[in-house]
Write an enzyme that holds these catalytic residues in place. Sequence first.
Site, PDB file in Angstrom:
ATOM      1  N   ASP A  33      28.276  48.530 -61.799  1.00 51.13           N
ATOM      2  CA  ASP A  33      29.304  49.673 -61.811  1.00 51.13           C
ATOM      3  C   ASP A  33      30.054  49.650 -63.042  1.00 51.13           C
ATOM      4  O   ASP A  33      30.567  48.830 -63.388  1.00 51.13           O
ATOM      5  CB  ASP A  33      30.153  49.539 -60.534  1.00 51.13           C
ATOM      6  N   CYS A 150      24.822  60.800 -43.924  1.00 53.24           N
ATOM      7  CA  CYS A 150      25.454  60.118 -42.727  1.00 53.24           C
ATOM      8  C   CYS A 150      25.249  61.224 -41.676  1.00 53.24           C
ATOM      9  O   CYS A 150      24.693  60.652 -40.395  1.00 53.24           O
ATOM     10  CB  CYS A 150      26.930  59.685 -42.976  1.00 53.24           C
TER      11      CYS A 150
END
Length: 332
Positions: A33, A150
Amino acid sequence: MVRVAINGFGRIGRIVLRIAMKRDGIDVVAINDPFITNDYAAYMFKYDSTHGRYDGEVTHDDKDLIIDGKAIKCYQERDPADLPWGDNDIDIVIEATGVFTAKDLAEKHITAGAKKVVITGPSATAPMFVKGVNDDKYTSDVTVISNASCTTNCLAPLAKVLQDNFGIEEALMSTVHSQTATQKTVDGPSKKDWRGGRTASANIIPSSTGAAKAVTKVLPELEGKLTGMAFRVPTVDVSVVDLTVRFAKDVTYDEIKAAIKKASEGEMKGILAYTEDAVVSTDFLGDTHSSIFDASAGIQLSPRFVKLVSWYDNEYGFSARVVDMVELVSKA
């Protein structure tokens, strides 16, 4: 032991790591990251406003995030092609940035030496697989897959049970969805979606969603029969699908409940759940099911026209499916 790297240490990346560390056969060996230093990664992994403090020891050094004594290498590369995945013998990369969702962009991880990639979101170009719906169609020659969204993971198992048992003539979905990181803390610019730029904590915000369309990718027989929208609401986590269905044949609500309960105890156990309790959203924080059918919340107008309700933890449930997909890909 499959060697895994996580690209992107945001909400999904961190929860995926929590879940993966409890799974036998998965070894998370690296995180990338570019916006997070090792000390900050340790802090954000340890403390979570929604899911609570990590129950274990979290430290760091100049090179690693160290969790319960296990060292995980940390990198800060912006371009996935520059990552040392080959040197780390990475089998599968979990692409969790939300940026490299296109197949050709995700393939940069393969250029860097990884064998396969699981994208933690919908993709316009990579094949999508939903656990319990079409994951049996995955073949080992496919190197980049999408775990869809999701909401798709909540809707698709429910839609499959309904389609298989009764036939769906047409359906409309609304997801009442908790706020996410893309929204604004105060009114701000949002050129593509003016409403989406309004204060998340003070508004119910109508929005578009690709979740229903994505369901037709994993259930092609529903093409042209299903679409949907979203309402973003000021809760931190857990969302709910409201599905209004017109069936191809007459059916009673008890028959619908029985079919869903049977699936939840059989072929979709662990994916689709069933409850008749008087539940509310916080009751599902940390629930790892993709979809929890709320039998007492649905209504029926006529023998072919019903409204069904199914809950999901849009962070934890989805992250559990990401890890499931890693297991699937590693064993194929």
